[in-house]
Design a protein around this motif. Structure first.
Motif, mmCIF file in Angstrom:
data_model
loop_
_atom_site.group_PDB
_atom_site.id
_atom_site.type_symbol
_atom_site.label_atom_id
_atom_site.label_comp_id
_atom_site.label_asym_id
_atom_site.label_seq_id
_atom_site.Cartn_x
_atom_site.Cartn_y
_atom_site.Cartn_z
ATOM 1 N N LEU A 21 49.363 42.707 34.620
ATOM 2 C CA LEU A 21 48.779 42.399 35.925
ATOM 3 C C LEU A 21 49.646 42.950 37.055
ATOM 4 N N PHE A 65 42.928 41.658 38.729
ATOM 5 C CA PHE A 65 42.670 40.792 37.579
ATOM 6 C C PHE A 65 41.666 41.416 36.615
ATOM 7 N N GLN A 115 38.556 37.506 32.179
ATOM 8 C CA GLN A 115 39.385 37.248 33.355
ATOM 9 C C GLN A 115 39.846 35.793 33.460
ATOM 10 N N SER A 151 43.754 34.473 34.079
ATOM 11 C CA SER A 151 44.162 33.652 35.226
ATOM 12 C C SER A 151 44.901 32.402 34.739
#
Length: 295
Positions: free
Chosen positions: A17, A23, A34, A38
């Protein structure tokens, strides 16, 4: 060693990242959706205790904490990758050390070719070459101080060892160049009966010693041993000095001494065997790779 605080896959996700700063793109590179990405970044930030990324509409950027962590994460990931590669190489025998014992005369014949063939396929292996006669090689194999031996006429009855023939060669007579028989192209063994012999001591290589004395017995005489020498080069030097004659593997002809003549013998059917030897239960993959390169 302290237990690492950060899961490796979290570091990997963070590093990707940090490179992509997006993202969606990072998730594609990682092969995950995604939302899981996260979540991994959030958990890593919880471990660190500080945000690693500034999140703004349409863009993200590293925080001071993220900029500090990134080089360490990259080093850790590179170190693990290098360690895995090294472990795989060691496990497959592509790296490591191979301790090889060899009889001195084989430096003139099979040793260079065998080493070259092996190192062409496994250039990262470190060969440790040790010159020794047959009996010490067998002892060194049994006590684990060498991994492979290249020796002549090993005795049978070595159940713990495996053997593979790498060369057979005839015998030659080794004569002072002024010896009356040196004028012949081929020397009848019976003509050597009255000459003193220079031989390696039986303890250095019982199989080869017995083969030579059996050749003489087959010609109707017992060789009269005038001198012993531990190496074939010394045998040739003593022959050159006029201290006797010898019978030797034909490869000894590569020794160049002006006062020594090498002649074929009759009968000339006997051959001496050179074998590679190893411990049958040796788990070292480098040994297996060496044996696979033998002709």
């Amino acid at each position: 060693m302290d237990r690492p605080e950060l899961p490796l896959h979290h570091l990997h996700a963070f590093a990707v990242l940090a490179e992509e700063l997006h993202f969606g793109h990072a998730a594609v590179r990682l092969g995950i959706a995604q939302p899981p990405l996260s979540q991994q970044i959030r958990r890593l930030e919880e471990r660190v205790g500080h945000p690693l990324f500034h999140r703004e509409p349409g863009r993200i950027s590293l925080t001071a904490a993220g900029r500090e962590l990134l080089p360490a994460a990259q080093r850790a990931l590179a170190g693990v990758a290098a360690g895995l590669s090294a472990a795989r190489d060691a496990g497959s025998g592509r790296t490591g050390r191979l301790r090889i014992g060899f009889a001195a005369s084989l430096a003139l014949t099979v040793l260079p070719g065998l080493l070259r063939a092996f190192l062409e396929r496994f250039p990262e292996v470190r060969p440790d070459i040790r010159e020794m006669t047959t009996a010490p090689q067998l002892a060194a194999l049994h006590d684990g101080t060498i991994d492979v031996g290249l020796l002549r006429e090993p005795h049978s009855g070595e159940a713990e060892l495996g053997f593979a023939t790498v060369l057979t060669e005839p015998f030659v007579a080794v004569l002072p160049s002024a010896h009356p028989l040196a004028s012949l192209r081929s020397v009848p063994l019976t003509r050597l009966a009255d000459s003193p012999f220079v031989l390696l001591p039986r303890a250095a290589g019982p199989g080869l010693y017995d083969q030579i004395t059996d050749l003489c017995a087959g010609a109707g005489f017992t060789p009269r041993i005038g001198r012993h020498a531990v190496e074939w080069l010394t045998v040739c030097a003593l022959v050159e000095a006029g201290l006797g004659v010898s019978l030797a593997p034909a490869s000894i002809r590569r020794v160049r001494l002006a006062g020594v003549a090498f002649r074929a013998i009759t009968p000339g059917t006997a051959r001496t065997r050179v074998a590679a030897a190893w411990r049958r239960d040796d788990p070292n993959p480098v040994v297996a790779n060496f044996l696979a390169t033998l002709p």
